[in-house]
Design an enzyme around this catalytic site. Structure first.
Site, PDB file in Angstrom:
ATOM      1  N   ASP A 174      25.824  44.633  -9.832  1.00 57.49           N
ATOM      2  CA  ASP A 174      26.003  43.332  -9.202  1.00 57.49           C
ATOM      3  C   ASP A 174      26.964  43.679  -7.941  1.00 57.49           C
ATOM      4  O   ASP A 174      27.288  42.724  -7.447  1.00 57.49           O
ATOM      5  CB  ASP A 174      26.816  42.440 -10.305  1.00 57.49           C
ATOM      6  CG  ASP A 174      28.129  43.039 -10.642  1.00 57.49           C
ATOM      7  OD1 ASP A 174      28.419  44.249 -10.340  1.00 57.49           O
ATOM      8  OD2 ASP A 174      28.677  42.229 -11.452  1.00 57.49           O
ATOM      9  N   GLY A 175      27.220  44.928  -7.554  1.00 60.11           N
ATOM     10  CA  GLY A 175      27.876  45.262  -6.387  1.00 60.11           C
ATOM     11  C   GLY A 175      29.463  45.450  -6.707  1.00 60.11           C
ATOM     12  O   GLY A 175      30.273  45.625  -5.818  1.00 60.11           O
TER      13      GLY A 175
ATOM     14  N   ARG B 251      48.961  41.701   9.988  1.00 70.44           N
ATOM     15  CA  ARG B 251      49.325  41.055  11.266  1.00 70.44           C
ATOM     16  C   ARG B 251      49.576  39.730  11.014  1.00 70.44           C
ATOM     17  O   ARG B 251      49.966  38.688  11.981  1.00 70.44           O
ATOM     18  CB  ARG B 251      48.327  41.338  12.257  1.00 70.44           C
ATOM     19  CG  ARG B 251      48.600  42.777  12.973  1.00 70.44           C
ATOM     20  CD  ARG B 251      47.560  42.903  14.427  1.00 70.44           C
ATOM     21  NE  ARG B 251      46.140  43.309  13.384  1.00 70.44           N
ATOM     22  CZ  ARG B 251      45.199  43.537  14.142  1.00 70.44           C
ATOM     23  NH1 ARG B 251      45.030  43.579  15.523  1.00 70.44           N
ATOM     24  NH2 ARG B 251      43.907  43.672  13.801  1.00 70.44           N
ATOM     25  N   GLN B 252      48.973  39.189   9.897  1.00 71.54           N
ATOM     26  CA  GLN B 252      49.191  37.650   9.340  1.00 71.54           C
ATOM     27  C   GLN B 252      50.608  37.750   8.714  1.00 71.54           C
ATOM     28  O   GLN B 252      50.395  37.474   7.504  1.00 71.54           O
ATOM     29  CB  GLN B 252      48.136  37.108   8.642  1.00 71.54           C
ATOM     30  CG  GLN B 252      48.282  35.599   8.055  1.00 71.54           C
ATOM     31  CD  GLN B 252      47.948  34.828   9.240  1.00 71.54           C
ATOM     32  OE1 GLN B 252      47.297  34.880  10.194  1.00 71.54           O
ATOM     33  NE2 GLN B 252      48.467  33.446   9.093  1.00 71.54           N
TER      34      GLN B 252
ATOM     35  N   HIS C 159      52.745  46.733  11.269  1.00 68.72           N
ATOM     36  CA  HIS C 159      52.869  45.951  12.233  1.00 68.72           C
ATOM     37  C   HIS C 159      54.155  45.237  12.614  1.00 68.72           C
ATOM     38  O   HIS C 159      54.873  45.532  13.822  1.00 68.72           O
ATOM     39  CB  HIS C 159      51.775  44.932  11.942  1.00 68.72           C
ATOM     40  CG  HIS C 159      51.920  43.865  13.536  1.00 68.72           C
ATOM     41  ND1 HIS C 159      51.362  44.473  14.609  1.00 68.72           N
ATOM     42  CD2 HIS C 159      52.020  42.670  13.722  1.00 68.72           C
ATOM     43  CE1 HIS C 159      51.492  43.604  15.539  1.00 68.72           C
ATOM     44  NE2 HIS C 159      51.759  42.140  15.067  1.00 68.72           N
TER      45      HIS C 159
ATOM     46  N   ASP D 214      52.934  46.142  26.075  1.00 64.25           N
ATOM     47  CA  ASP D 214      53.986  44.518  26.331  1.00 64.25           C
ATOM     48  C   ASP D 214      55.438  45.170  25.699  1.00 64.25           C
ATOM     49  O   ASP D 214      55.461  46.145  25.189  1.00 64.25           O
ATOM     50  CB  ASP D 214      53.231  43.651  25.326  1.00 64.25           C
ATOM     51  CG  ASP D 214      52.993  44.161  23.798  1.00 64.25           C
ATOM     52  OD1 ASP D 214      53.737  44.991  23.239  1.00 64.25           O
ATOM     53  OD2 ASP D 214      51.931  43.865  23.224  1.00 64.25           O
TER      54      ASP D 214
ATOM     55  N   LYS E  85      53.310  40.933  32.283  1.00 59.17           N
ATOM     56  CA  LYS E  85      52.267  39.857  32.816  1.00 59.17           C
ATOM     57  C   LYS E  85      52.933  38.935  33.602  1.00 59.17           C
ATOM     58  O   LYS E  85      53.953  38.349  33.156  1.00 59.17           O
ATOM     59  CB  LYS E  85      51.458  39.317  31.451  1.00 59.17           C
ATOM     60  CG  LYS E  85      50.380  39.803  30.802  1.00 59.17           C
ATOM     61  CD  LYS E  85      50.083  38.931  29.944  1.00 59.17           C
ATOM     62  CE  LYS E  85      48.852  39.440  28.978  1.00 59.17           C
ATOM     63  NZ  LYS E  85      48.640  38.870  27.711  1.00 59.17           N
TER      64      LYS E  85
ATOM     65  N   ARG F 185      51.815  35.528  35.304  1.00 58.21           N
ATOM     66  CA  ARG F 185      50.330  34.309  35.428  1.00 58.21           C
ATOM     67  C   ARG F 185      50.808  33.562  36.984  1.00 58.21           C
ATOM     68  O   ARG F 185      51.727  33.290  37.337  1.00 58.21           O
ATOM     69  CB  ARG F 185      51.029  33.179  34.292  1.00 58.21           C
ATOM     70  CG  ARG F 185      49.737  32.281  34.354  1.00 58.21           C
ATOM     71  CD  ARG F 185      49.772  31.713  32.953  1.00 58.21           C
ATOM     72  NE  ARG F 185      49.142  32.441  31.651  1.00 58.21           N
ATOM     73  CZ  ARG F 185      47.932  32.650  31.751  1.00 58.21           C
ATOM     74  NH1 ARG F 185      47.139  32.122  32.427  1.00 58.21           N
ATOM     75  NH2 ARG F 185      47.460  33.392  30.353  1.00 58.21           N
TER      76      ARG F 185
ATOM     77  N   ASP G 230      50.106  52.530  21.816  1.00 62.71           N
ATOM     78  CA  ASP G 230      50.211  50.923  21.171  1.00 62.71           C
ATOM     79  C   ASP G 230      49.873  51.568  19.754  1.00 62.71           C
ATOM     80  O   ASP G 230      49.307  52.604  19.283  1.00 62.71           O
ATOM     81  CB  ASP G 230      49.098  49.993  21.496  1.00 62.71           C
ATOM     82  CG  ASP G 230      49.632  48.746  21.299  1.00 62.71           C
ATOM     83  OD1 ASP G 230      50.555  48.480  20.701  1.00 62.71           O
ATOM     84  OD2 ASP G 230      48.872  47.769  21.803  1.00 62.71           O
TER      85      ASP G 230
HETATM   86  C1  R5P Z   1      49.878  43.579  19.016  1.00 63.82           C
HETATM   87  O1  R5P Z   1      51.068  42.918  18.573  1.00 63.82           O
HETATM   88  C2  R5P Z   1      49.486  45.023  18.834  1.00 63.82           C
HETATM   89  O2  R5P Z   1      50.581  45.917  18.985  1.00 63.82           O
HETATM   90  C3  R5P Z   1      48.290  45.508  19.528  1.00 63.82           C
HETATM   91  O3  R5P Z   1      48.861  45.450  20.716  1.00 63.82           O
HETATM   92  C4  R5P Z   1      47.131  44.449  19.133  1.00 63.82           C
HETATM   93  O4  R5P Z   1      46.688  44.517  18.094  1.00 63.82           O
HETATM   94  C5  R5P Z   1      45.950  45.091  20.146  1.00 63.82           C
HETATM   95  O5  R5P Z   1      44.720  44.018  19.893  1.00 63.82           O
HETATM   96  P1  R5P Z   1      43.439  44.443  20.905  1.00 63.82           P
HETATM   97  O6  R5P Z   1      43.076  45.594  20.515  1.00 63.82           O
HETATM   98  O7  R5P Z   1      42.599  43.241  20.076  1.00 63.82           O
HETATM   99  O8  R5P Z   1      43.744  43.735  22.068  1.00 63.82           O
END
Ligand code: R5P
Length: 281
Positions: A34-35, A86-87, A119, A158, A181, A183, A207
Site C-alpha cells: 500500500d506504499g 523555515r516555517q 535556518h 543578504d 537591495k 528599490r 548562503d
Molecule cells: C533565506 O533566508 C535563506 O538563507 C536562503 O537565502 C533562501 O532560502 C534561498 O532561497 P532561494 O534559493 O529560493 O532564493
C-alpha cells in the site's frame, strides 16, 4: 558505537562512521504494497548515532521509524538538514508552526540532537531533548581554499547571512560583504555589495540554503553587470528545487557547490568531520 541512517543520508553516514572509527548498521528499506514505508535494522550497539536529513515527507517517516527501531540503544540523533525549519513563525492565522511540529516529533528515543546550519537557531528550543547546532562555515572556507580562487570576495546574499559569510571569509582572511537591495521603483530593484566593489573581483556567494536559486540568480546577473570577473556559489544545504542548479548555471554562475547534508551531484564537501567532532566532544 555504530552509525545508522535513512536512505537519503547514506553517504554522509558512511563518512561519519569513518571519522568516528566505527561501523555502519546495515538497514534494509522497502515498502508495503500500500506504499507504507518499512525498514529492518541489522545489529545495533549500546550507543547509536542516527543520521537522517529531512528533505521530504518520506525522509521524516523513515527517520521516525529508524528511531523507533533503535529504541533500546542510547542514541544521538543527527539531522543534517532539517526541512520545515523555515516555517518557524506563524505568518498568518491558522498556520502551524511547522518547525515546532517536526522538532517535537523527532524528540523521541534519542537523548540529544545535533543539527547543521539550521535556518534559525531558535528552532532548537522546540526540541524537548537537548539540541545543538553546528556551522559548516569553516568547511566552506576550506573548500574555497581547495578551489584555489585568487583573493575571492565572499558575499552573503543578504544581511541575515552576513555572519555566515564573514565566518567563511575568516578561513582565508578574504574580503567579506553582503548584498544590499535598493528599490528604485515598484519593479526596479538593484543589488550590490554594501561596502565593497565587485568590479574585477572573483566573487563567491555563500548562503545556508539554495532552494529555488532565485535569490542567487538575480544577484549573479547584477554582479556580472557590475563587472565581477567570475561568480561562484557555495551553500550548505543544496535543496535545489525547481531546476535551481540549471537556473544558477544559466545565470552565469560558474560553479555551484553544496555539502552532503543533502546528497547531490554537486556535494563537494562533507559535514562528517564537524559532526564527528561534535558527537565526541
Ligand atoms: C533565506 O533566508 C535563506 O538563507 C536562503 O537565502 C533562501 O532560502 C534561498 O532561497 P532561494 O534559493 O529560493 O532564493
Amino acid at each position: 558505537m555504530r552509525v545508522i541512517s535513512t536512505e537519503s543520508s547514506q553517504i554522509l553516514a558512511a563518512r561519519l562512521a569513518g571519522e568516528l572509527g566505527c561501523s555502519l548498521v546495515d538497514v534494509r528499506f522497502s515498502r508495503f504494497p500500500d506504499g507504507e514505508l518499512y525498514l529492518r535494522a541489522g545489529q545495533l550497539d549500546e550507543r547509536t548515532v542516527v543520521v537522517g536529513s529531512v528533505t521530504s515527507n518520506d525522509d521524516l517517516v523513515q527517520l521516525l521509524l529508524l528511531l523507533d527501531a533503535c529504541r533500546e540503544s542510547s542514541c544521538t540523533l543527527a539531522v543534517p538538514y532539517m526541512g520545515y525549519a523555515r516555517q518557524d513563525k506563524q505568518f498568518h492565522p491558522g498556520e502551524p508552526l511547522s518547525a515546532r511540529a517536526i522538532a517535537r516529533a523527532l524528540s523521541t528515543v534519542a537523548e540529544e540532537v545535533i543539527t547543521v546550519n539550521i535556518h534559525e537557531e531558535s528552532v532548537l528550543d522546540h526540541f524537548t531533548i537537548p539540541a545543538r547546532n553546528i556551522s559548516l562555515a569553516e568547511d566552506v572556507g576550506e573548500y574555497l581554499k581547495a578551489m584555489g580562487l585568487a583573493d575571492p570576495l565572499v558575499l552573503a546574499p543578504d544581511e541575515g547571512a552576513a555572519r555566515f559569510g564573514k565566518a567563511v571569509a575568516q578561513s582565508g582572511r578574504w574580503d567579506a560583504d553582503h548584498l544590499q537591495k535598493t528599490r528604485h521603483s515598484g519593479e526596479e530593484v538593484t543589488m550590490k555589495p554594501k561596502s565593497l566593489c565587485a568590479e574585477g573581483r572573483t566573487v563567491v556567494i555563500v548562503d545556508d540554503i539554495i532552494s529555488t536559486g532565485g535569490t542567487l540568480a538575480t544577484a549573479a546577473g547584477m554582479l556580472a553587470d557590475q563587472g565581477a570577473r567570475s561568480i561562484h556559489a557555495v551553500c550548505v544545504h543544496g535543496v535545489l528545487s525547481g531546476g535551481a542548479y540549471t537556473h544558477l548555471r544559466a545565470a552565469g554562475i560558474l560553479d555551484v557547490a553544496c555539502s552532503d547534508t543533502i546528497e547531490r551531484g554537486c556535494s563537494c564537501y562533507s559535514a562528517a568531520k564537524r559532526l564527528a567532532a561534535e558527537i565526541t566532544a
